[in-house]
Design a protein around this motif. Structure first.
Motif, PDB file in Angstrom:
ATOM      1  N   VAL A 123       0.843  -1.203   0.000  1.00  7.29           N
ATOM      2  CA  VAL A 123       0.000   0.000   0.000  1.00  7.29           C
ATOM      3  C   VAL A 123       0.877   1.252   0.000  1.00  7.29           C
ATOM      4  CG1 VAL A 123      -1.676   1.311   1.361  1.00  7.29           C
ATOM      5  CG2 VAL A 123      -1.991  -1.137   1.041  1.00  7.29           C
ATOM      6  N   ALA A 124       1.963   1.234   0.759  1.00  5.81           N
ATOM      7  CA  ALA A 124       2.867   2.391   0.802  1.00  5.81           C
ATOM      8  C   ALA A 124       3.527   2.624  -0.555  1.00  5.81           C
ATOM      9  CB  ALA A 124       3.930   2.188   1.887  1.00  5.81           C
ATOM     10  N   VAL A 125       3.906   1.550  -1.242  1.00  8.55           N
ATOM     11  CA  VAL A 125       4.530   1.693  -2.566  1.00  8.55           C
ATOM     12  C   VAL A 125       3.517   2.226  -3.568  1.00  8.55           C
ATOM     13  CG1 VAL A 125       5.512   0.399  -4.504  1.00  8.55           C
ATOM     14  CG2 VAL A 125       6.338  -0.019  -2.185  1.00  8.55           C
ATOM     15  N   ILE A 126       2.316   1.681  -3.552  1.00  8.98           N
ATOM     16  CA  ILE A 126       1.281   2.122  -4.498  1.00  8.98           C
ATOM     17  C   ILE A 126       0.940   3.593  -4.276  1.00  8.98           C
ATOM     18  CG2 ILE A 126      -1.159   1.847  -5.082  1.00  8.98           C
ATOM     19  CD1 ILE A 126      -0.737  -1.184  -4.663  1.00  8.98           C
ATOM     20  N   ASN A 127       0.864   3.995  -3.012  1.00 11.01           N
ATOM     21  CA  ASN A 127       0.511   5.375  -2.689  1.00 11.01           C
ATOM     22  C   ASN A 127       1.717   6.303  -2.636  1.00 11.01           C
ATOM     23  OD1 ASN A 127      -2.181   4.601  -2.434  1.00 11.01           O
ATOM     24  ND2 ASN A 127      -1.953   4.154  -0.256  1.00 11.01           N
ATOM     25  N   SER A 128       2.898   5.777  -2.923  1.00  9.23           N
ATOM     26  CA  SER A 128       4.158   6.558  -2.850  1.00  9.23           C
ATOM     27  C   SER A 128       4.265   7.273  -1.504  1.00  9.23           C
ATOM     28  CB  SER A 128       4.246   7.564  -3.998  1.00  9.23           C
ATOM     29  OG  SER A 128       4.279   6.887  -5.228  1.00  9.23           O
ATOM     30  N   ASN A 129       3.987   6.552  -0.435  1.00  6.41           N
ATOM     31  CA  ASN A 129       4.014   7.098   0.912  1.00  6.41           C
ATOM     32  C   ASN A 129       5.403   6.891   1.521  1.00  6.41           C
ATOM     33  OD1 ASN A 129       3.680   7.740   3.609  1.00  6.41           O
ATOM     34  ND2 ASN A 129       1.631   6.849   3.724  1.00  6.41           N
ATOM     35  N   SER A 130       6.218   7.911   1.435  1.00 10.51           N
ATOM     36  CA  SER A 130       7.589   7.836   1.916  1.00 10.51           C
ATOM     37  C   SER A 130       7.653   7.644   3.427  1.00 10.51           C
ATOM     38  CB  SER A 130       8.351   9.108   1.516  1.00 10.51           C
ATOM     39  OG  SER A 130       9.685   9.038   1.942  1.00 10.51           O
ATOM     40  N   ASN A 131       6.745   8.278   4.161  1.00 11.43           N
ATOM     41  CA  ASN A 131       6.749   8.146   5.624  1.00 11.43           C
ATOM     42  C   ASN A 131       6.465   6.710   6.052  1.00 11.43           C
ATOM     43  OD1 ASN A 131       7.267  10.888   5.958  1.00 11.43           O
ATOM     44  ND2 ASN A 131       5.090  11.402   6.015  1.00 11.43           N
ATOM     45  N   GLU A 132       5.503   6.073   5.424  1.00 12.74           N
ATOM     46  CA  GLU A 132       5.181   4.682   5.760  1.00 12.74           C
ATOM     47  C   GLU A 132       6.337   3.751   5.392  1.00 12.74           C
ATOM     48  OE1 GLU A 132       3.115   1.583   7.371  1.00 12.74           O
ATOM     49  OE2 GLU A 132       2.563   3.690   7.482  1.00 12.74           O
ATOM     50  N   LEU A 133       6.963   3.994   4.249  1.00 13.19           N
ATOM     51  CA  LEU A 133       8.125   3.192   3.864  1.00 13.19           C
ATOM     52  C   LEU A 133       9.272   3.384   4.851  1.00 13.19           C
ATOM     53  CD1 LEU A 133       8.094   3.651  -0.006  1.00 13.19           C
ATOM     54  CD2 LEU A 133       7.697   1.538   1.260  1.00 13.19           C
ATOM     55  N   ASP A 134       9.420   4.608   5.362  1.00 13.51           N
ATOM     56  CA  ASP A 134      10.443   4.882   6.365  1.00 13.51           C
ATOM     57  C   ASP A 134      10.185   4.081   7.640  1.00 13.51           C
ATOM     58  OD1 ASP A 134      12.712   6.184   7.499  1.00 13.51           O
ATOM     59  OD2 ASP A 134      11.357   7.577   8.532  1.00 13.51           O
ATOM     60  N   VAL A 135       8.930   4.066   8.079  1.00 12.18           N
ATOM     61  CA  VAL A 135       8.572   3.304   9.285  1.00 12.18           C
ATOM     62  C   VAL A 135       8.853   1.819   9.072  1.00 12.18           C
ATOM     63  CG1 VAL A 135       6.613   2.568  10.704  1.00 12.18           C
ATOM     64  CG2 VAL A 135       6.857   4.974  10.083  1.00 12.18           C
ATOM     65  N   LEU A 136       8.475   1.307   7.909  1.00 13.27           N
ATOM     66  CA  LEU A 136       8.698  -0.111   7.630  1.00 13.27           C
ATOM     67  C   LEU A 136      10.183  -0.447   7.543  1.00 13.27           C
ATOM     68  CD1 LEU A 136       5.912  -0.720   4.968  1.00 13.27           C
ATOM     69  CD2 LEU A 136       6.000  -1.656   7.272  1.00 13.27           C
ATOM     70  N   SER A 137      10.967   0.421   6.930  1.00 14.63           N
ATOM     71  CA  SER A 137      12.398   0.128   6.771  1.00 14.63           C
ATOM     72  C   SER A 137      13.146   0.190   8.100  1.00 14.63           C
ATOM     73  CB  SER A 137      13.033   1.078   5.758  1.00 14.63           C
ATOM     74  OG  SER A 137      13.027   2.403   6.264  1.00 14.63           O
ATOM     75  N   LYS A 138      12.578   0.837   9.094  1.00 13.90           N
ATOM     76  CA  LYS A 138      13.229   0.912  10.411  1.00 13.90           C
ATOM     77  C   LYS A 138      12.905  -0.279  11.299  1.00 13.90           C
ATOM     78  CE  LYS A 138      13.869   5.850  10.408  1.00 13.90           C
ATOM     79  NZ  LYS A 138      13.518   7.131  10.982  1.00 13.90           N
ATOM     80  N   LYS A 139      11.969  -1.115  10.877  1.00 11.69           N
ATOM     81  CA  LYS A 139      11.675  -2.333  11.633  1.00 11.69           C
ATOM     82  C   LYS A 139      12.818  -3.327  11.408  1.00 11.69           C
ATOM     83  CE  LYS A 139       6.630  -2.317  11.528  1.00 11.69           C
ATOM     84  NZ  LYS A 139       5.444  -3.084  11.090  1.00 11.69           N
ATOM     85  N   SER A 140      13.353  -3.850  12.485  1.00 12.73           N
ATOM     86  CA  SER A 140      14.511  -4.737  12.364  1.00 12.73           C
ATOM     87  C   SER A 140      14.152  -6.090  11.749  1.00 12.73           C
ATOM     88  CB  SER A 140      15.153  -4.953  13.734  1.00 12.73           C
ATOM     89  OG  SER A 140      14.228  -5.585  14.602  1.00 12.73           O
ATOM     90  N   ASP A 141      12.923  -6.541  11.919  1.00 13.34           N
ATOM     91  CA  ASP A 141      12.542  -7.858  11.417  1.00 13.34           C
ATOM     92  C   ASP A 141      11.664  -7.794  10.166  1.00 13.34           C
ATOM     93  OD1 ASP A 141      10.403  -6.767  12.741  1.00 13.34           O
ATOM     94  OD2 ASP A 141       9.773  -8.636  13.682  1.00 13.34           O
ATOM     95  N   PHE A 142      11.652  -6.664   9.502  1.00 15.20           N
ATOM     96  CA  PHE A 142      10.831  -6.517   8.297  1.00 15.20           C
ATOM     97  C   PHE A 142      11.481  -7.268   7.143  1.00 15.20           C
ATOM     98  CE2 PHE A 142       9.486  -3.805   4.588  1.00 15.20           C
ATOM     99  CZ  PHE A 142       8.204  -4.310   4.524  1.00 15.20           C
ATOM    100  N   LEU A 143      10.724  -8.095   6.445  1.00 10.72           N
ATOM    101  CA  LEU A 143      11.259  -8.941   5.384  1.00 10.72           C
ATOM    102  C   LEU A 143      11.777  -8.144   4.184  1.00 10.72           C
ATOM    103  CD1 LEU A 143       8.549 -11.756   5.256  1.00 10.72           C
ATOM    104  CD2 LEU A 143      10.867 -11.944   6.111  1.00 10.72           C
ATOM    105  N   LEU A 144      11.102  -7.097   3.832  1.00 13.20           N
ATOM    106  CA  LEU A 144      11.423  -6.338   2.626  1.00 13.20           C
ATOM    107  C   LEU A 144      12.074  -4.996   2.966  1.00 13.20           C
ATOM    108  CD1 LEU A 144       8.097  -7.105   0.769  1.00 13.20           C
ATOM    109  CD2 LEU A 144      10.293  -8.206   0.419  1.00 13.20           C
ATOM    110  N   LYS A 145      12.890  -4.988   3.982  1.00 11.00           N
ATOM    111  CA  LYS A 145      13.495  -3.756   4.487  1.00 11.00           C
ATOM    112  C   LYS A 145      14.281  -3.018   3.395  1.00 11.00           C
ATOM    113  CE  LYS A 145      16.437  -2.220   8.229  1.00 11.00           C
ATOM    114  NZ  LYS A 145      17.067  -2.611   9.485  1.00 11.00           N
TER     115      LYS A 145
END
Length: 192
Positions: A123-145
């Motif tokens: 959803v973040a990629v489709i909506n080009s939501n940089s803030n949501e992608l930032d939150v996801l990339s900061k998760k240590s156990d995120f698969l697609l970091k």
């Protein structure tokens, strides 16, 4: 000699019968002493075995019913099938919610961690939501970091924030599958 042999034979036979009777008496005493415990253990074993087979049959039936309900929901979008799925198999219900949310490109209340993360990422990629992608990339156990970092860099490139995009691409590890994409974007950014 023959009478002596016969007497020895009879003694041996009496000794063997005596041993047999002695072991029989010991077994009988043991059984009388512990008959209630033995009875309870046998009863528990029988009930446990029957319970195991009944539970196994019910689980197979629920799995079959859940698969039928999932197929029906995917084919006809039947809400009643979704409710059956919710009752029969929680994980397949979560998968149905994920597929529905993915189709509608929206977030959903999914409790399966990895499906929730993947849905949030999509959803973040489709909506080009940089803030949501930032939150996801900061998760240590995120698969697609690393892919989340790469997509954030793409959004920054589209916003013409090239320096920030270059810095962000440096966060992608060299052994990541996303490093090839990052290298391609870095080459593009050399002239920017």
């Amino acid at each position: 000699m023959s009478i002596k042999d016969d007497v020895n034979y009879i003694k041996n036979e009496l000794s063997n019968e005596e041993k047999f009777l002695e072991s029989f008496v010991k077994t009988e005493r043991f059984f009388k002493k512990y008959k209630n415990i033995i009875f309870v253990l046998v009863l528990v074993l029988i009930i446990g075995t029957i319970g195991y087979f009944i539970k196994n049959g019910v689980d197979k039936s629920n799995l079959y019913d859940a698969n039928v309900a999932l197929n029906k929901y995917l084919e006809t979008n039947d809400k009643q099938a979704l409710e059956i799925l919710k009752d029969k198999n929680k994980n397949l219900y979560e998968i149905a919610l994920y597929l529905d949310a993915k189709k509608e490109q929206k977030n959903s209340d999914i409790s399966l961690k990895y499906l929730k993360d993947i849905l949030d990422y999509q959803v973040a990629v489709i909506n080009s939501n940089s803030n949501e992608l930032d939150v996801l990339s900061k998760k240590s156990d995120f698969l697609l970091k690393d892919y989340a970092i790469f997509n954030r860099a793409l959004i920054l490139v589209n916003d013409q924030k090239y320096v920030e995009a270059k810095e962000l691409l440096e966060q992608i590890s060299k052994d990541s599958r996303a490093s090839e994409l990052a290298n391609l974007l870095k080459h593009y950014l050399v002239t920017k």
